[in-house]
Design an enzyme around this catalytic site. Structure first.
Site, mmCIF file in Angstrom:
data_model
loop_
_atom_site.group_PDB
_atom_site.id
_atom_site.type_symbol
_atom_site.label_atom_id
_atom_site.label_comp_id
_atom_site.label_asym_id
_atom_site.label_seq_id
_atom_site.Cartn_x
_atom_site.Cartn_y
_atom_site.Cartn_z
ATOM 1 N N ASP A 75 0.822 -1.216 0.000
ATOM 2 C CA ASP A 75 0.000 0.000 0.000
ATOM 3 C C ASP A 75 0.863 1.277 0.000
ATOM 4 O O ASP A 75 1.994 1.273 0.480
ATOM 5 C CB ASP A 75 -0.889 -0.028 1.262
ATOM 6 C CG ASP A 75 -2.189 0.721 1.085
ATOM 7 O OD1 ASP A 75 -2.302 1.511 0.146
ATOM 8 O OD2 ASP A 75 -3.100 0.501 1.908
ATOM 9 N N ASP A 159 -6.580 -6.528 -2.354
ATOM 10 C CA ASP A 159 -6.993 -6.607 -0.949
ATOM 11 C C ASP A 159 -8.383 -6.013 -0.768
ATOM 12 O O ASP A 159 -8.569 -4.825 -1.017
ATOM 13 C CB ASP A 159 -5.930 -5.796 -0.167
ATOM 14 C CG ASP A 159 -6.152 -5.779 1.310
ATOM 15 O OD1 ASP A 159 -6.857 -6.667 1.821
ATOM 16 O OD2 ASP A 159 -5.608 -4.868 1.955
ATOM 17 N N ASP A 219 -4.743 -10.023 9.320
ATOM 18 C CA ASP A 219 -3.303 -9.752 9.230
ATOM 19 C C ASP A 219 -2.486 -10.408 10.340
ATOM 20 O O ASP A 219 -2.883 -10.448 11.501
ATOM 21 C CB ASP A 219 -3.056 -8.242 9.274
ATOM 22 C CG ASP A 219 -3.521 -7.563 7.999
ATOM 23 O OD1 ASP A 219 -4.141 -8.235 7.151
ATOM 24 O OD2 ASP A 219 -3.263 -6.356 7.856
HETATM 25 C C1 GLA Z 1 -4.391 -5.001 4.642
HETATM 26 C C2 GLA Z 1 -3.604 -6.218 4.207
HETATM 27 C C3 GLA Z 1 -2.145 -6.043 4.589
HETATM 28 C C4 GLA Z 1 -1.601 -4.794 3.940
HETATM 29 C C5 GLA Z 1 -2.445 -3.598 4.328
HETATM 30 C C6 GLA Z 1 -2.050 -2.362 3.565
HETATM 31 O O1 GLA Z 1 -4.421 -4.870 6.029
HETATM 32 O O2 GLA Z 1 -4.129 -7.385 4.781
HETATM 33 O O3 GLA Z 1 -1.414 -7.176 4.204
HETATM 34 O O4 GLA Z 1 -1.612 -4.950 2.550
HETATM 35 O O5 GLA Z 1 -3.818 -3.827 4.074
HETATM 36 O O6 GLA Z 1 -2.789 -1.241 3.967
#
Ligand code: GLA
Length: 517
Positions: A75, A159, A219
């Site tokens: 991101d 995502d 995550d």
């Molecule tokens: C989500 C994804 C992470 C990462 C963040 C970036 O939480 O699961 O792996 O890519 O977004 O903002």
């Protein structure tokens, strides 16, 4: 007008069905991708200098030559506004040379280029207010896919990052980008995450029809156990608990993704870091490092460069380890390998050292003489069948077991229908369609070599797509046979096939029976 409306609805329904029933045959990720991703260590603080330094470190540390190839820019890489033609572009102060130049830099080093985007309006950082704009791909799928291909992107991390949408909306929306990527003609690994701030749909279906990789959990964080079942943030033990039961989904081109690794980021003991890597390796997970590769300590390098475990992870059969046993403390996982060997993990989930044991026959090997190579020490020992080790708390001992005869490639006696049972489960029902799963279990003492399941669908139900099996018929009584990669079911093992169907899922099929061929 009524007829027109009905016709319109029918066409709409067919289009939706086609999108959902499409297949992913893009030829990439035949083994789990390996590489590095910026998020775990750097979050939103990225720029082209940092990414280039990391690429240099992958090469100089020798990781590239061990197959860590994908450098994934997560991101916060983009300009918060699209250009006047609606095109994405790199953030001009963070990536002043542009994204194509970054791709060229990576390719010149023998690396591959990965990038992050979302199917909704805002990226995760934009959703949480940590980064301006709303530059998601929603409504721009074809345009963005073309842009990525033009930049030389080899891997898209896509995502969901929104609380909205049913699982069916997710399937359809993720399939849009799958098809947009396919239309570019460039082979691009498609990695999706349906779980961020959303109901955890990652483990609810086999996403292998939609993506090459799909996140199974929320995550990861650099902790062993956060006490979460599947919520933010996930520890290593918690992710293993969710991902192990999904083993039957893994195959070349399609893998469960338990998230980027936390090795080398503190927060865990060396034993736990080793366990993390060993478990990711044997679960056929993508091995995407998340640490700062410019400053790795020797312990981290030793773990990431373990060639025994990398070979187990990158085995061409692309199988994820199946669970052999789990008493809550002692967990045994086994992964069949292309040369007939079997990798076995003896994982201690408890708080003190304990002996964990299994047998060659339990992991699918027949015979009386075996060689065991310890993946961490390289020590070789012999056994007549017992496989056992004293394993420290949170540790994982991995053996590569050779010898005997693999009961899997070798056809075993057939005609033992008593050894095979089939269990039906409704996964999701949206009124006009539903998704189900059938687990084929081998209750016999020898491996099944090929299986067939029969079931009779209720009136009005028609199969739309079916995965991990080949079906004859789409309504009434249908027959489903194994595909080549899941033909063999070890003694006490299981495999699963799934399908989506039109009609109301509240009526379960009848006569669900399994036979060995
Ligand atoms: C989500 C994804 C992470 C990462 C963040 C970036 O939480 O699961 O792996 O890519 O977004 O903002």
């Amino acid at each position: 007008m009524g007829i027109l409306l009905a016709a319109g609805m029918l066409v709409g329904g067919l289009i939706a069905l086609e999108e959902q029933a499409g297949a992913l045959e893009n030829g990439v990720a035949r083994t789990p991708p390996m590489g590095w991703n910026s998020w775990n260590t750097f979050g939103c603080n990225i720029n082209e200098t940092l990414i280039k330094q990391m690429a240099d470190a992958i090469v100089n540390s020798g990781l590239r030559d061990l197959d860590y190839k994908y450098v994934v820019v997560d991101d916060c890489w983009f300009d918060p506004a699209r250009d006047s033609a609606g095109n994405l572009r790199g953030n001009p102060s963070r990536f002043p040379s542009g994204m194509k130049a970054l791709g060229d830099y990576l390719h010149a080093k023998g690396l591959k280029f990965g990038i992050y985007q979302v199917p909704v309006d805002k990226t995760c950082a934009q959703y949480f207010g940590g980064y301006p704009g709303a530059t998601g791909s929603q409504g721009h799928e074809v345009q963005d896919a073309k842009q990525f291909a033009a930049w030389g992107v080899d891997y898209l991390k896509y995502d969901w990052c929104s609380p909205s949408g049913t699982i069916d909306d997710q399937v359809r929306t993720f399939a849009k980008m799958r098809d947009a990527l396919a239309a570019t003609g460039r082979p691009i690994v498609y990695s999706i995450n349906p779980n961020s701030i959303h109901a955890k749909t990652g483990p609810q279906r086999n996403w292998g029809d939609v993506a090459n990789l799909w996140r199974t959990t929320e995550d990861i964080t650099n902790k062993w156990n956060t006490g979460q079942t599947n919520g933010y943030p996930m520890g290593i033990q918690n992710i293993v608990d969710v991902t192990v039961p999904l083993a039957s989904y893994a195959k070349p081109g399609a893998f469960n993704d338990p998230d980027m690794m936390e090795i080398g980021r503190g927060g865990m003991t060396d034993t736990e870091m080793r366990s993390h890597f060993a478990l990711w390796a044997i679960m056929a997970s993508p091995l995407i490092a998340g640490n700062d590769l410019r400053s790795m300590d020797p312990a981290t390098t030793t773990i990431l460069k373990n060639q025994n475990l990398i070979a187990i992870n990158q085995d061409p059969l692309g199988l994820q380890a199946r669970q052999v046993s789990n008493d809550g403390t002692r967990r045994v996982l086994a992964k069949k390998l292309g040369n007939g060997d079997v990798a076995v993990a003896l994982f201690n989930q408890g708080g003190s050292t304990t002996t964990i044991s299994t047998t060659a026959s339990a992991i699918g090997l027949a015979g009386g003489s075996f060689t065991l190579r310890d993946a961490w020490t390289n020590a070789v020992s012999t056994s007549t069948g017992t496989i056992s080790a004293a394993v420290p708390s949170h540790g994982t001992v991995v053996y590569r077991v050779s010898g005997g005869t693999s009961s899997s490639p070798t056809p075993t006696p057939t005609g033992r229908p008593d050894g095979c049972t089939a269990t039906y489960r409704l996964v999701n029902d949206w009124g006009t369609g539903f998704q189900s799963e059938v687990t084929v279990s081998n209750n016999g003492s020898t491996a099944i070599d090929g299986w067939t399941v029969k079931l009779t669908l209720a009136g009005g139900q028609t199969i739309a797509s079916l995965w991990n099996g080949v079906n004859t018929g789409t309504s009434g009584t249908i027959t489903v046979k194994n595909t080549a990669y899941n033909a063999t079911v070890a003694a006490n093992g299981t495999t699963t096939f799934g399908f989506t169907a039109n009609g109301n899922g509240s009526a379960a099929p009848t006569g669900v029976t399994c036979a060995t061929p």
